[in-house]
Scaffold this motif. Structure first.
Motif, PDB file in Angstrom:
ATOM      1  N   UNK A 191      -2.168  -3.536   1.480  1.00 50.95           N
ATOM      2  CA  UNK A 191      -1.043  -3.886   0.609  1.00 50.95           C
ATOM      3  C   UNK A 191       0.189  -4.171   1.454  1.00 50.95           C
TER       4      UNK A 191
ATOM      5  N   UNK B  81       3.705  -3.615   2.471  1.00 50.90           N
ATOM      6  CA  UNK B  81       4.432  -2.363   2.360  1.00 50.90           C
ATOM      7  C   UNK B  81       5.369  -2.311   1.151  1.00 50.90           C
ATOM      8  N   UNK B  82       6.275  -3.299   1.075  1.00 53.33           N
ATOM      9  CA  UNK B  82       7.287  -3.253   0.022  1.00 53.33           C
ATOM     10  C   UNK B  82       6.667  -3.442  -1.363  1.00 53.33           C
ATOM     11  N   UNK B  83       5.589  -4.236  -1.426  1.00 48.20           N
ATOM     12  CA  UNK B  83       4.931  -4.476  -2.718  1.00 48.20           C
ATOM     13  C   UNK B  83       4.328  -3.180  -3.260  1.00 48.20           C
TER      14      UNK B  83
ATOM     15  N   UNK C  15       7.164  -0.898  -4.344  1.00 45.23           N
ATOM     16  CA  UNK C  15       7.738  -1.321  -5.625  1.00 45.23           C
ATOM     17  C   UNK C  15       6.787  -1.010  -6.776  1.00 45.23           C
ATOM     18  N   UNK C  16       5.468  -1.179  -6.543  1.00 46.27           N
ATOM     19  CA  UNK C  16       4.510  -0.891  -7.615  1.00 46.27           C
ATOM     20  C   UNK C  16       4.546   0.590  -7.979  1.00 46.27           C
ATOM     21  N   UNK C  17       4.649   1.448  -6.958  1.00 53.43           N
ATOM     22  CA  UNK C  17       4.693   2.889  -7.232  1.00 53.43           C
ATOM     23  C   UNK C  17       5.989   3.235  -7.954  1.00 53.43           C
TER      24      UNK C  17
ATOM     25  N   UNK D 279       7.631   1.263  -9.819  1.00 53.64           N
ATOM     26  CA  UNK D 279       7.503   0.736 -11.182  1.00 53.64           C
ATOM     27  C   UNK D 279       6.863   1.779 -12.102  1.00 53.64           C
ATOM     28  N   UNK D 280       5.888   2.520 -11.554  1.00 57.91           N
ATOM     29  CA  UNK D 280       5.198   3.531 -12.355  1.00 57.91           C
ATOM     30  C   UNK D 280       6.084   4.760 -12.551  1.00 57.91           C
TER      31      UNK D 280
ATOM     32  N   UNK E  68      17.850  -4.159  -5.287  1.00 56.84           N
ATOM     33  CA  UNK E  68      17.104  -4.738  -6.417  1.00 56.84           C
ATOM     34  C   UNK E  68      17.359  -3.957  -7.698  1.00 56.84           C
ATOM     35  N   UNK E  69      18.011  -2.789  -7.591  1.00 54.31           N
ATOM     36  CA  UNK E  69      18.319  -1.990  -8.776  1.00 54.31           C
ATOM     37  C   UNK E  69      17.263  -0.941  -9.078  1.00 54.31           C
ATOM     38  N   UNK E  70      16.344  -0.686  -8.119  1.00 55.84           N
ATOM     39  CA  UNK E  70      15.246   0.232  -8.393  1.00 55.84           C
ATOM     40  C   UNK E  70      15.369   1.548  -7.631  1.00 55.84           C
TER      41      UNK E  70
END
Lengths: 274, 312
Positions: A120, A122-124, A127-129, A131-132, A216-218
């Motif tokens: 994967x 790294x950043x993707x 971000x997916x984690x 997101x959860x 990104x605001x996350x």
């Protein structure tokens, strides 16, 4: 280049790096003493002021003092870099040591897991984690710990694989020491040098990722002063008020530069190369 | 065995990795608290839609069976519907591949254009001040946050001096390239710092090698020594470096696409996170991971093709 000239240059790099990182750390610790204003105080009479004597780095669209926000931001960004390196370092070291020491099925399974995580971007995966888990600083730390350990595990495992056949390790085993003692007291202290050097370049990566995720605001949420958020907040005013975006970005660059220089100097001094 | 026979064998090693990737993306979405059907369909889902997705993904079955359903759907080319776009996630991603692919390609080409001349300049003047200046710049440049660098370039080259478009993506090829210029430059500047270091180190080694000494002894001019012997030999390790960094590069596109409003997969991912479009998050993560595996495979082929001594 002669050895002495090289040593001198390494020393200079190390000192420059320590001064930069130490400077930011001091600013972070002494933030309430040295910051001229409250970082989240909104002064309605001083919106979007260019740099001046009263506001050296200017003010943003809420009238908040940029310099004060950068000084307080150092607390959050340094904390992100330190915690974001610490957990992966610890987890990766333990997993890598166990995989390298025991070999066999344990090693094979852990190495496949590492291959999969490394597949994967790294950043993707981060971000997916996130997101959860939902946006926020603690999500960032958890995601970092779940993803970042793999580099350390690989470094330590490679070292342990070599060292476990060293005479002193074989001697320790034949003396009847427990595996914990051999692994954690004899092998591990001799294999961490590479990881400690890597920590510094990893700190750059973690700092940039943390700031990017907040941008990104996350990550860190407003109105907290954090450099990535400050850049994002200045974006809308880019053409009229460059200072809102410029200074927080420069702070990231300087802190990262400090980490890089320490890493370079340590790497050369210890003879470790990436 | 033939040198290139690994091209047939290597994909077999990818099978467990790709399965692992699908397993992780599957687990990620199932970890969200709450009813998966509601999570995947959003708050305004109709009862029929919920019943459909329960059947399609076997949501009432045990978890391992759900994973098999997930794989079966994947094999049929279905990942599930996007809540926001109302089309299948894989088809949605298909429409977003081009800008991301073009961005990565332009960034890599541009970073080679930046890094190779600078690395050559530094290596040929090893130890002199120009070498120190270039190395200093590369150490300094590693810490530049791409999102900030992108904004600074945008401010300078699109707002203050309107040479390039501020954001978005074009229709025609020329228009697209104009829109890709600033985003690619941003990524290329970051990438070239890493590339520069590895190229310089390789060039310094090759400048001292027996091959180049022999070439010089034959009276070959220094510039030809460099172009014929040093440069081609120094490129091979950098191909691998680029492949190792593809994950980092893709991460960069996620942020950069968001800044420059490029309608690629990265922007899709960030928007999907905010709109809780988990099917899309899952799909993008999976496609990106498979792309990373593929790129590393292609880099292996390139390494073998460039250097006849390498056997994989």
């Amino acid at each position: 280049m002669s050895g002495r000239a090289r040593a001198k240059r390494v020393n200079r790099t190390l000192i420059a790096g320590l001064v930069l990182v130490g400077g930011f750390a001091l600013a972070a610790l002494a933030a309430p003493l040295i910051a001229p204003y409250d970082p989240i105080f909104q002064d309605g009479t001083a919106r979007i002021q260019p740099p001046s004597l009263t506001h050296p780095f200017g003010t943003d669209n809420f009238g908040r003092d940029i310099l004060s926000r950068i000084i307080y931001g150092a607390r959050v960004d340094l904390q992100m870099a330190v915690i974001g390196v610490f957990f992966p370092l610890v987890i990766g070291t333990v997993i890598g040591a166990i995989a390298g020491f025991f070999g066999g099925v344990v090693d094979a399974v852990l190495m496949r897991l590492i291959d999969i995580i490394l597949a994967f971007p790294f950043l993707v995966l981060m971000l997916s984690i996130i997101a959860i888990l939902g946006p926020g600083l603690s999500s960032f730390y958890i995601a970092m710990a779940l993803v970042g350990w793999v580099s350390y595990a690989r470094l330590i495992r490679a070292q342990i694989l070599v060292l476990k056949n060293a005479d002193y390790a074989v001697a320790a085993v034949s003396l009847g020491f427990s595996w914990r003692r051999v692994l954690f007291r004899h092998l591990l202290p001799n294999s961490v040098a590479g990881s400690l050097v890597f920590c510094m370049s990893d700190a750059v990566l973690v700092l940039l990722s943390g700031a990017a995720i907040s941008y990104l605001g996350l990550g860190v949420q407003p109105p907290t002063a954090e450099w990535g958020i400050m850049v994002a907040e200045g974006q809308a005013f880019l053409s009229q008020a460059w200072w809102i975006t410029l200074f927080p970005g420069l702070s990231i660059v300087l802190l990262a530069f400090g980490f890089s220089m320490i890493g370079d100097a340590l790497g050369e001094a210890m003879g470790v190369h990436e | 065995m033939h040198r290139y026979s690994f091209i047939l064998m290597r994909p077999l090693q990818f099978v467990p990795v790709v399965f692992g990737v699908s397993l992780i993306t599957f687990i990620l979405v199932r970890m969200i608290p709450g009813d998966p059907a509601r999570v995947l369909l959003g708050a305004r889902a109709t009862p029929t839609a919920i019943a459909n997705i329960r059947a399609q993904f076997g949501l009432d079955e045990p978890l391992w069976l759900q994973y098999l359903y997930f794989l079966r759907n994947l094999a049929n080319g279905e990942m599930g519907m996007s809540i926001v776009y109302r089309i299948d996630v894989l088809r949605l991603i298909g429409t977003r591949i081009e800008p991301t692919f073009a961005l990565i390609l332009c960034s890599v080409l541009l970073s080679i254009l930046i890094a190779v001349p600078l690395a050559a300049l530094a290596a040929r003047n090893q130890g002199r001040s120009i070498d120190h200046a270039i190395r200093f710049a590369s150490t300094f440049g590693i810490g530049f946050p791409p999102f900030w660098l992108g904004l600074m370039l945008m401010m300078l080259l699109a707002v203050k001096y309107p040479i390039f478009p501020v954001s978005g993506y074009g229709e025609t090829l020329g228009d697209k390239l104009a829109h890709l210029a600033l985003p690619s430059l941003t990524i290329a500047l970051s990438l070239s710092t890493v590339l520069l270091r590895s190229l310089r180190a390789a060039m310094v080694d090759w400048l001292k090698s027996d091959v180049t000494t022999a070439a010089r002894a034959r009276g070959m001019p220094e510039s030809i020594v460099f172009w014929r012997h040093v440069l081609p030999n120094s490129i091979a390790p950098s191909i691998n470096l680029l492949a190792v960094n593809i994950g980092w590069l893709i991460g960069g596109t996620v942020v950069i696409e968001s800044i420059f409003a490029l309608p690629g997969m990265g922007q899709l991912l960030v928007r999907a996170i905010f709109s809780r479009d988990y099917m899309v998050v899952q799909g993008v993560a999976m496609v990106f991971a498979c792309a990373t595996v593929l790129v590393n495979f292609l880099a292996d082929i390139a390494t073998v093709a460039v250097d006849p001594r390498v056997k994989l």
